[in-house]
Design a protein around this motif. Structure first.
Motif, short mmCIF file in Angstrom:
data_model
loop_
_atom_site.label_atom_id
_atom_site.label_comp_id
_atom_site.label_asym_id
_atom_site.label_seq_id
_atom_site.Cartn_x
_atom_site.Cartn_y
_atom_site.Cartn_z
N SER A 214 43.64 18.86 39.23
CA SER A 214 42.72 19.10 38.07
C SER A 214 41.28 20.00 38.44
CB SER A 214 42.25 17.86 37.25
OG SER A 214 41.73 17.05 38.00
N ASP A 215 40.51 19.46 39.27
CA ASP A 215 39.32 20.00 39.87
C ASP A 215 39.42 21.49 40.43
OD1 ASP A 215 37.48 17.93 39.08
OD2 ASP A 215 38.04 16.67 40.78
N GLY A 216 40.70 21.70 41.01
CA GLY A 216 40.92 22.97 41.55
C GLY A 216 41.12 23.98 40.55
N PHE A 217 41.80 23.44 39.27
CA PHE A 217 41.86 24.46 38.41
C PHE A 217 40.63 24.70 37.71
CE2 PHE A 217 42.51 24.90 33.49
CZ PHE A 217 43.27 25.80 33.77
N LYS A 218 39.74 23.60 37.66
CA LYS A 218 38.59 23.77 36.77
C LYS A 218 37.84 24.86 37.81
CE LYS A 218 38.03 19.26 35.14
NZ LYS A 218 37.47 17.97 34.85
N VAL A 219 37.82 24.86 39.15
CA VAL A 219 37.16 25.57 40.07
C VAL A 219 37.49 27.14 39.80
CG1 VAL A 219 36.60 26.52 42.37
CG2 VAL A 219 36.46 23.91 41.56
N LEU A 220 38.96 27.37 39.64
CA LEU A 220 39.52 28.45 39.22
C LEU A 220 39.11 29.33 37.81
CD1 LEU A 220 43.16 28.06 40.89
CD2 LEU A 220 40.97 29.29 41.82
N ARG A 221 38.97 28.48 37.09
CA ARG A 221 38.59 28.84 35.57
C ARG A 221 37.29 29.21 35.69
NH1 ARG A 221 39.08 24.39 31.40
NH2 ARG A 221 37.41 23.52 32.69
N THR A 222 36.34 28.52 36.40
CA THR A 222 34.97 28.66 36.81
C THR A 222 34.75 30.19 37.18
OG1 THR A 222 34.19 26.48 36.60
CG2 THR A 222 32.61 28.11 37.61
N ILE A 223 35.33 30.44 38.34
CA ILE A 223 35.53 31.70 39.15
C ILE A 223 35.80 32.99 38.30
CG2 ILE A 223 36.53 33.31 40.91
CD1 ILE A 223 37.01 30.47 42.55
N PHE A 224 36.82 32.67 37.43
CA PHE A 224 37.30 33.88 36.54
C PHE A 224 36.12 34.02 35.36
CE2 PHE A 224 41.12 33.26 38.61
CZ PHE A 224 41.26 34.70 38.82
N ARG A 225 35.52 32.85 34.97
CA ARG A 225 34.58 32.99 33.88
C ARG A 225 33.33 33.58 34.27
NH1 ARG A 225 30.20 29.54 33.19
NH2 ARG A 225 31.12 28.07 34.36
N LEU A 226 32.89 33.34 35.69
CA LEU A 226 31.68 33.92 36.09
C LEU A 226 32.18 35.54 36.46
CD1 LEU A 226 30.34 31.00 38.29
CD2 LEU A 226 29.45 31.74 35.97
N PHE A 227 33.22 35.55 36.92
CA PHE A 227 33.69 36.98 37.33
C PHE A 227 33.32 37.96 35.84
CE2 PHE A 227 36.92 40.47 37.55
CZ PHE A 227 36.24 41.15 38.49
N LYS A 228 33.71 37.49 34.72
CA LYS A 228 33.75 37.86 33.42
C LYS A 228 32.26 38.20 33.05
CE LYS A 228 34.47 35.47 29.97
NZ LYS A 228 33.23 35.55 29.14
N ASN A 229 31.45 37.21 33.28
CA ASN A 229 30.07 37.16 32.80
C ASN A 229 29.00 38.11 33.93
OD1 ASN A 229 30.76 35.48 31.02
ND2 ASN A 229 30.04 33.55 32.06
N TYR A 230 29.27 37.79 35.19
CA TYR A 230 28.51 38.67 36.05
C TYR A 230 29.08 40.27 36.40
CZ TYR A 230 26.11 34.43 37.29
OH TYR A 230 25.37 33.27 36.99
N ARG A 231 30.34 40.42 36.22
CA ARG A 231 30.84 41.56 36.49
C ARG A 231 31.67 42.06 35.41
NH1 ARG A 231 30.69 42.23 42.21
NH2 ARG A 231 28.47 41.14 42.79
N PRO A 232 31.11 42.14 34.17
CA PRO A 232 32.04 42.55 32.96
C PRO A 232 32.79 44.00 33.07
CG PRO A 232 29.82 42.90 32.65
CD PRO A 232 29.67 42.21 33.92
N LEU A 233 32.34 45.01 33.66
CA LEU A 233 32.90 46.10 33.75
C LEU A 233 34.05 46.08 34.78
CD1 LEU A 233 32.73 49.09 32.84
CD2 LEU A 233 31.27 49.60 34.87
N ALA A 234 33.87 45.40 35.78
CA ALA A 234 35.25 45.09 36.83
C ALA A 234 36.23 44.50 36.04
CB ALA A 234 34.80 44.44 38.00
N PHE A 235 35.91 43.38 35.07
CA PHE A 235 36.88 42.49 34.43
C PHE A 235 37.67 43.34 33.45
CE2 PHE A 235 37.75 39.50 31.11
CZ PHE A 235 38.55 38.51 31.82
#
Length: 334
Positions: A214-235
Motif C-alpha cells: 500500500s505504501d509502495g503504491f502511494k509512492v508511485l502515485r506521488t511520483i506520477f502526480r509530481l511528474f505531472k505538476n513539475y514537468r507538465p509538458l513532458a507528461f
C-alpha cells in the motif's frame, strides 16, 4: 551561534526512542531535540516526557493527524532553526554521521543532505521482503523522469537548510514525504549532497509501520502526480504523442484506400482518427500552457528565496556594504 534542531517523528517507538534521543543529544550537544508523537498507543510519550524533565533541550510535541507527512508539516511550520536534522525514531540511523551532515548545511555547502543507505549496508541489514527492490525501482524511476542522480530517494535521515524547510510545500500525508522532498530539491535546483551512512535493522521488539504494497503504491502515485505538476509538458506531451500515433495508425489505412478508390468506405474509422488527432493537439496545448506557468513559478520561487535570504542576513547583522573608492581631489587625476 547557529541553531540546530533534531526532528524525530515517532509512532509507537517505546523500544528505541530513549536511545535515539540520548545518541543525538550526545552527537549534537548544542542542538534542540524535538520528538513529535503521532498518536502512539504505547509508552513513547511517557518516556520522552520523563527525559524532557531532566533535559531542557529535549521537547515533546504532539501531532494528532495521522501520517508522517502530517508530522513533517507541523515540524517545518512550528520550529525555527538554521539547520534541521530529520531522523526516524526506530534507531536504524547511527548518530555518528549527524555532525558531518549538519556541518554541510551550516557551511552553506548543501540545502539538503541525504543519508545514503543503499550504497552501504541496507541490502544486508534490511530484512523486509521487496524493500530493496522497491527502493531500487523508485530511485530509477525518479532519476529517469526528473533527470536526477540521487542514490537513495526514500531515506529518512536528512539535514535541511532553513531555505529548504520554509520553502517546501508539504503535500503528502504519509511515508511518501521523502520522495516529495527529493523531487522538490531537484526541481528547484537546490544543492543536494549525499553522505554514505551505515544502516542497521530495527532491534528486537520494534516493528516497522511500513506496508510494502500500500505504501509502495502511494509512492508511485506521488511520483506520477509530481511528474505531472513539475514537468507538465513532458507528461501531457507523452499522452499527446500516444494519441497522435494511434490516430495516425487508424488514418493511414483510410488514406491508402482513398488514394486507390477515391472513396472513404470507413467513415467511423476516419472520425475516430480525427478525434484522436484533435485530443492529441489539445493535450499538447495544455502541456505547453502549464509548462509556462511552472517556469514562472520557478522564477518566483527564486526571487522569494533570494529576498528571504537577504532579510535573514539583515536580521543577523551580516549585510555587507560595498567599499567606496576614494574620491579624487578637485583638479587631481588618479
Amino acid at each position: 551561534m547557529p541553531r540546530t534542531a533534531v526532528l524525530i517523528p515517532c509512532y509507537n517507538e517505546e523500544v528505541t526512542v530513549a536511545k535515539v534521543v540520548a545518541d543525538y543529544r550526545s552527537a549534537l550537544p548544542d542542538a534542540d531535540v524535538y520528538v513529535y508523537d503521532n498518536n502512539s498507543t504505547d509508552r513513547t510519550s511517557e518516556i520522552v516526557t520523563e527525559i524532557a524533565l531532566h533535559d531542557p533541550r529535549v521537547h515533546l510535541r504532539h501531532e494528532y493527524r495521522q501520517g508522517k507527512g502530517n508530522v513533517i508539516h507541523s515540524m517545518f511550520r512550528e520550529i525555527d532553526a538554521d539547520c534541521y536534522l530529520m531522523i526516524d525514531g526506530d534507531d536504524t540511523y547511527p548518530s555518528e554521521y549527524a555532525e558531518q551532515m549538519v556541518s554541510l548545511v551550516l557551511d552553506r555547502k548543501a540545502d539538503m543532505v541525504i543519508g545514503d543507505r543503499l550504497s552501504t549496508t541496507y541490502a544486508q541489514e534490511n530484512q523486509r521482503p521487496f524493500h530493496n527492490l522497491g527502493n531500487t525501482m523508485v530511485r530509477g524511476l525518479i532519476n529517469w523522469l526528473f533527470n536526477a542522480n540521487i542514490r537513495d530517494i526514500m531515506t529518512g535521515y536528512r539535514a535541511f537548510s532553513r531555505t529548504f524547510v520554509k520553502g517546501f510545500p508539504v503535500m503528502s500525508r504519509g511515508f511518501e514525504i521523502e520522495t516529495e522532498m527529493s523531487i522538490h530539491a531537484v526541481d528547484k535546483n537546490m544543492r543536494v549532497v549525499e553522505v554514505p551512512i551505515s544502516y542497521r535493522d530495527r532491534p528486537a521488539g520494534s516493528s516497522s509501520k511500513l506496508n510494502t504494497y500500500s505504501d509502495g503504491f502511494k509512492v508511485l502515485r506521488t511520483i506520477f502526480r509530481l511528474f505531472k505538476n513539475y514537468r507538465p509538458l513532458a507528461f501531457f506531451g507523452s499522452v499527446a504523442a500516444v494519441l497522435a500515433m494511434l490516430g495516425l495508425g487508424l488514418f493511414l489505412p483510410v488514406l491508402v484506400e482513398y488514394l486507390h478508390s477515391r472513396t472513404v468506405p470507413r467513415f467511423p474509422t476516419l472520425i475516430v482518427s480525427v478525434t484522436l488527432a484533435a485530443c492529441s493537439l489539445l493535450f499538447w496545448s495544455v502541456g505547453l500552457v502549464l509548462d509556462v506557468e511552472v517556469k514562472k513559478h520557478r522564477q518566483l520561487y527564486e526571487v522569494v528565496t533570494n529576498y528571504h535570504e537577504h532579510l535573514v542576513r539583515i536580521a543577523m547583522g551580516k549585510t555587507e556594504r560595498p567599499v567606496e573608492a576614494p574620491r579624487p581631489e578637485p583638479g587631481k587625476v588618479n
